[in-house]
Design an enzyme around this catalytic site. Structure first.
Site, PDB file in Angstrom:
ATOM      1  N   LYS A 116       0.820  -1.220   0.000  1.00 53.93           N
ATOM      2  CA  LYS A 116       0.000   0.000   0.000  1.00 53.93           C
ATOM      3  C   LYS A 116       0.849   1.262   0.000  1.00 53.93           C
ATOM      4  O   LYS A 116       0.457   2.273  -0.560  1.00 53.93           O
ATOM      5  CB  LYS A 116      -0.947   0.019   1.210  1.00 53.93           C
ATOM      6  CG  LYS A 116      -2.118  -0.935   1.058  1.00 53.93           C
ATOM      7  CD  LYS A 116      -3.246  -0.544   1.991  1.00 53.93           C
ATOM      8  CE  LYS A 116      -4.439  -1.461   1.821  1.00 53.93           C
ATOM      9  NZ  LYS A 116      -5.457  -1.249   2.840  1.00 53.93           N
ATOM     10  N   LYS A 200      -7.909  -9.144  -9.060  1.00 53.63           N
ATOM     11  CA  LYS A 200      -9.030  -9.240  -8.124  1.00 53.63           C
ATOM     12  C   LYS A 200     -10.199  -8.368  -8.584  1.00 53.63           C
ATOM     13  O   LYS A 200      -9.964  -7.282  -9.122  1.00 53.63           O
ATOM     14  CB  LYS A 200      -8.547  -8.674  -6.779  1.00 53.63           C
ATOM     15  CG  LYS A 200      -8.820  -9.555  -5.597  1.00 53.63           C
ATOM     16  CD  LYS A 200      -8.076  -9.020  -4.408  1.00 53.63           C
ATOM     17  CE  LYS A 200      -9.025  -8.471  -3.379  1.00 53.63           C
ATOM     18  NZ  LYS A 200      -8.408  -8.185  -2.095  1.00 53.63           N
ATOM     19  N   LYS A 203     -13.558  -2.417  -6.844  1.00 50.39           N
ATOM     20  CA  LYS A 203     -14.428  -1.284  -7.163  1.00 50.39           C
ATOM     21  C   LYS A 203     -13.655  -0.208  -7.920  1.00 50.39           C
ATOM     22  O   LYS A 203     -14.243   0.698  -8.481  1.00 50.39           O
ATOM     23  CB  LYS A 203     -15.050  -0.705  -5.898  1.00 50.39           C
ATOM     24  CG  LYS A 203     -14.067   0.029  -5.013  1.00 50.39           C
ATOM     25  CD  LYS A 203     -14.789   1.004  -4.103  1.00 50.39           C
ATOM     26  CE  LYS A 203     -13.793   1.915  -3.432  1.00 50.39           C
ATOM     27  NZ  LYS A 203     -14.372   3.041  -2.762  1.00 50.39           N
TER      28      LYS A 203
END
Ligand code: TRP
Length: 286
Positions: A116, A200, A203
């Site tokens: 991240k 994956k 959204k």
């Protein structure tokens, strides 16, 4: 190990707007099953979300959308506790204590932070770095014994166990915190993008055709399944033959999860059919 503690499930979900099939099959469907058997606490973890910048208005909407999604999927607030993390200040308080128990060396091993934070680690928030300590506080605040987690959170749960152990040792009470166990979802495989079986479902992927949103209409879902990428080979009988066919594998996995079946059973049922036949069946189920 946890014989002096009552069984209690805790899990947290970050408030992201626009829940999709991956969220449902990866988390919510399992939460609903668990609430039938055990006491459960489910938290919408907004304090985790703000480790990365969030627009306050959007965050508020996402929290409401997530709780609406929980209820729509069958979580029952009369059976389980559903709450927003920041409304219970003890999460942040215990997290501070755990910041003093947890070790730099432990956090340095966390692969999710590395992913991240990306290439500009110096610019990541300190919150993103100590995020696993807050997650440990979420779980141990209630002395939860079981935590349903996906693959990406297993390492954080290990860290939670290390913190519980160290706290119990440091303060001479081996029974103060339970050592929580992961509940790994059997027969579940990660839901991948309908456009690229190696990514994956997310959204944030640009094309809406890559995902099935929980708010999509029946027609939209049918259209998305119809357009989902596959290949022209027939469905095999052995799952090994799907190794190099990620999109085919993904659709078969989705079908298996939705029907609460297994990939093996689905292959038995569908063997020899091609994907146009399969898709017809698949989109009829919604
Ligand atoms: N870190 C988890 C995630 O990003 C969310 C989470 C926060 C959590 N606290 C938790 C999960 C406690 C399980 C238990 O998905």
């Amino acid at each position: 190990m946890n014989k002096n503690f009552k069984d209690l499930v805790f899990s947290g979900v970050q408030p992201t707007g626009n829940l999709h099939l991956g969220n449902y099959l990866g988390a919510m469907k399992n939460f609903v099953e668990l609430q039938k058997k055990t006491n459960c606490i489910y938290s919408i973890v907004d304090l985790h979300a703000i480790t990365i910048f969030q627009d306050p208005k959007e965050l508020n909407n996402s929290i409401l959308e997530t709780v609406a999604g929980f209820i729509a999927c069958g979580l029952d607030f009369k059976k389980s506790i559903i709450f927003n993390q920041s409304s219970v200040s003890e999460h942040a308080e215990l997290a501070w204590i755990f910041n003093c128990v947890s070790r730099l060396g432990w956090l340095n091993r966390m692969t999710q932070f590395k992913e991240k934070a990306g290439t500009n680690k110096e610019n990541a928030s300190v919150g993103l770095y100590v995020y696993p300590n807050l997650m440990a506080a979420d779980i141990l605040l209630y002395k939860a014994t079981h935590v349903p987690v996906g693959d990406d959170q297993k390492q954080h749960l290990e860290l939670c166990r290390d913190i519980a152990n160290k706290f119990n040792n440091d303060f001479g009470n081996s029974e103060f915190f339970p050592i929580p166990e992961p509940l790994i979802h059997k027969n579940f495989s990660r839901v991948m993008s309908l456009r690229d079986g190696k990514k994956k479902m997310s959204k944030s992927e640009e094309s809406d055709y890559s995902r099935i949103n929980l708010q999509d209409s029946e027609d939209e879902i049918k259209k998305k399944i119809k357009k989902a990428k596959t290949d022209s080979s027939a469905i095999p009988s052995d799952k090994k033959d799907l190794e190099k066919r990620p999109e085919a594998l993904n659709l078969l996995n989705i079908y298996s999860s939705i029907t609460s079946s297994t990939l093996e059973k689905t292959l038995k049922e569908m063997e020899g059919k091609d994907f146009s036949q399969f898709k017809k069946k698949n989109s009829l189920m919604y």
